[in-house]
Design an enzyme around this catalytic site. Structure first.
Site, PDB file in Angstrom:
ATOM      1  N   TYR A  22      38.047  26.631   3.068  1.00 53.46           N
ATOM      2  CA  TYR A  22      38.372  27.713   4.007  1.00 53.46           C
ATOM      3  C   TYR A  22      37.537  27.706   5.291  1.00 53.46           C
ATOM      4  O   TYR A  22      37.768  28.536   6.165  1.00 53.46           O
ATOM      5  CB  TYR A  22      38.222  29.064   3.290  1.00 53.46           C
ATOM      6  CG  TYR A  22      39.155  29.199   2.100  1.00 53.46           C
ATOM      7  CD1 TYR A  22      40.535  29.205   2.298  1.00 53.46           C
ATOM      8  CD2 TYR A  22      38.674  29.299   0.799  1.00 53.46           C
ATOM      9  CE1 TYR A  22      41.405  29.312   1.221  1.00 53.46           C
ATOM     10  CE2 TYR A  22      39.536  29.421  -0.287  1.00 53.46           C
ATOM     11  CZ  TYR A  22      40.895  29.425  -0.062  1.00 53.46           C
ATOM     12  OH  TYR A  22      41.757  29.535  -1.117  1.00 53.46           O
ATOM     13  N   ASN A  73      47.870  37.319   5.927  1.00 56.10           N
ATOM     14  CA  ASN A  73      47.393  36.342   4.954  1.00 56.10           C
ATOM     15  C   ASN A  73      47.055  37.160   3.710  1.00 56.10           C
ATOM     16  O   ASN A  73      45.982  37.763   3.639  1.00 56.10           O
ATOM     17  CB  ASN A  73      46.150  35.613   5.473  1.00 56.10           C
ATOM     18  CG  ASN A  73      45.650  34.594   4.465  1.00 56.10           C
ATOM     19  OD1 ASN A  73      46.122  34.547   3.323  1.00 56.10           O
ATOM     20  ND2 ASN A  73      44.692  33.777   4.871  1.00 56.10           N
ATOM     21  N   HIS A  79      51.082  34.904  -3.901  1.00 59.45           N
ATOM     22  CA  HIS A  79      51.790  34.187  -4.961  1.00 59.45           C
ATOM     23  C   HIS A  79      52.469  35.102  -5.983  1.00 59.45           C
ATOM     24  O   HIS A  79      53.235  34.621  -6.804  1.00 59.45           O
ATOM     25  CB  HIS A  79      50.814  33.221  -5.650  1.00 59.45           C
ATOM     26  CG  HIS A  79      50.016  32.421  -4.651  1.00 59.45           C
ATOM     27  ND1 HIS A  79      50.609  31.531  -3.779  1.00 59.45           N
ATOM     28  CD2 HIS A  79      48.687  32.410  -4.346  1.00 59.45           C
ATOM     29  CE1 HIS A  79      49.674  30.995  -2.997  1.00 59.45           C
ATOM     30  NE2 HIS A  79      48.498  31.516  -3.323  1.00 59.45           N
ATOM     31  N   ASP A  86      57.809  44.168  -1.088  1.00 58.87           N
ATOM     32  CA  ASP A  86      58.683  45.343  -0.944  1.00 58.87           C
ATOM     33  C   ASP A  86      58.259  46.226   0.233  1.00 58.87           C
ATOM     34  O   ASP A  86      59.105  46.808   0.906  1.00 58.87           O
ATOM     35  CB  ASP A  86      58.698  46.169  -2.236  1.00 58.87           C
ATOM     36  CG  ASP A  86      59.549  45.529  -3.326  1.00 58.87           C
ATOM     37  OD1 ASP A  86      60.314  44.588  -3.006  1.00 58.87           O
ATOM     38  OD2 ASP A  86      59.462  45.966  -4.492  1.00 58.87           O
ATOM     39  N   HIS A  99      48.160  31.081   6.319  1.00 63.90           N
ATOM     40  CA  HIS A  99      47.139  30.651   5.359  1.00 63.90           C
ATOM     41  C   HIS A  99      46.181  29.700   6.049  1.00 63.90           C
ATOM     42  O   HIS A  99      46.617  28.837   6.823  1.00 63.90           O
ATOM     43  CB  HIS A  99      47.770  29.940   4.164  1.00 63.90           C
ATOM     44  CG  HIS A  99      48.705  30.827   3.423  1.00 63.90           C
ATOM     45  ND1 HIS A  99      48.262  31.827   2.593  1.00 63.90           N
ATOM     46  CD2 HIS A  99      50.053  30.908   3.447  1.00 63.90           C
ATOM     47  CE1 HIS A  99      49.311  32.485   2.125  1.00 63.90           C
ATOM     48  NE2 HIS A  99      50.409  31.953   2.624  1.00 63.90           N
ATOM     49  N   SER A 101      44.281  27.452   4.462  1.00 65.68           N
ATOM     50  CA  SER A 101      44.461  26.141   3.824  1.00 65.68           C
ATOM     51  C   SER A 101      45.950  25.799   3.765  1.00 65.68           C
ATOM     52  O   SER A 101      46.802  26.671   3.967  1.00 65.68           O
ATOM     53  CB  SER A 101      43.871  26.178   2.410  1.00 65.68           C
ATOM     54  OG  SER A 101      44.620  27.066   1.592  1.00 65.68           O
TER      55      SER A 101
HETATM   56  C1  DQA Z   1      44.890  31.507   1.125  1.00 66.83           C
HETATM   57  C2  DQA Z   1      45.523  30.621   0.042  1.00 66.83           C
HETATM   58  C3  DQA Z   1      45.684  31.383  -1.259  1.00 66.83           C
HETATM   59  O1  DQA Z   1      46.259  30.554  -2.247  1.00 66.83           O
HETATM   60  C4  DQA Z   1      44.337  31.857  -1.760  1.00 66.83           C
HETATM   61  O2  DQA Z   1      44.488  32.609  -2.942  1.00 66.83           O
HETATM   62  C5  DQA Z   1      43.581  32.594  -0.728  1.00 66.83           C
HETATM   63  C6  DQA Z   1      43.580  32.109   0.645  1.00 66.83           C
HETATM   64  C7  DQA Z   1      44.600  30.731   2.417  1.00 66.83           C
HETATM   65  O3  DQA Z   1      44.365  31.365   3.440  1.00 66.83           O
HETATM   66  O4  DQA Z   1      44.584  29.496   2.415  1.00 66.83           O
HETATM   67  O5  DQA Z   1      42.891  33.563  -1.023  1.00 66.83           O
HETATM   68  O6  DQA Z   1      45.795  32.546   1.435  1.00 66.83           O
END
Ligand code: DQA
Length: 142
Positions: A22, A73, A79, A86, A99, A101
């Site tokens: 990150y 984000n 997930h 909603d 995101h 990553s």
């Molecule tokens: C995330 C990716 C998610 O899978 C993870 O749970 C995060 C950060 C990202 O910014 O890459 O907390 O959202």
């Protein structure tokens, strides 16, 4: 033009949390970048972080007819949070999913997002620049 930016679960720990994935920037650093970019573009921005799903839902609801766009984000909520999905659908707020990553290059469970199909688009894997890319897209669109 008003944008709501939401950082979800564990993103308050940026800079400390798995920096190899990150990055080294703190959430404070990222928020400063977002605010500066929005100021240059004369966009009003509110930034919010919470580790609580219900708080994120409340914040989205509060912005019903207030903000034009949501940049979110959701962290791990990406997930599985049907509640956040909603709330976005209920408020009909136009949304960009970001995101840090590349969630498609990681564990299988991260490839699934319950937010993507109700978003304008997804920006994933460009670190904190992803937030600026989302703002730039919105700005060019107007
Ligand atoms: C995330 C990716 C998610 O899978 C993870 O749970 C995060 C950060 C990202 O910014 O890459 O907390 O959202």
């Amino acid at each position: 033009m008003k944008i709501l930016v939401i950082h979800g679960a564990n993103l308050n720990f940026l800079g400390v949390r798995e920096p190899e994935i990150y990055g080294n920037e703190s959430i404070h650093d990222i928020n400063l970048k977002i605010k500066k970019f929005c100021k240059e573009k004369e966009i009003e921005v509110e930034i919010y972080q919470s580790n609580y799903e219900g708080d994120i839902i409340n914040k989205i609801q509060q912005h019903y007819k207030i903000s034009d766009y949501l940049i979110i984000n959701p962290g791990a909520y990406t997930h599985y949070s049907i509640g956040i999905r909603d709330a976005i659908l209920s408020t009909k707020i136009e949304c960009v999913e970001v995101h840090l990553s590349n969630i498609y290059a990681r564990e299988k469970f991260r490839k699934e997002s319950v937010i993507s199909d109700i978003s304008i688009g997804v920006i994933s894997g460009f670190g904190s620049n992803g937030y600026l890319m989302a703002i730039d897209y919105i700005w060019r669109k107007k």
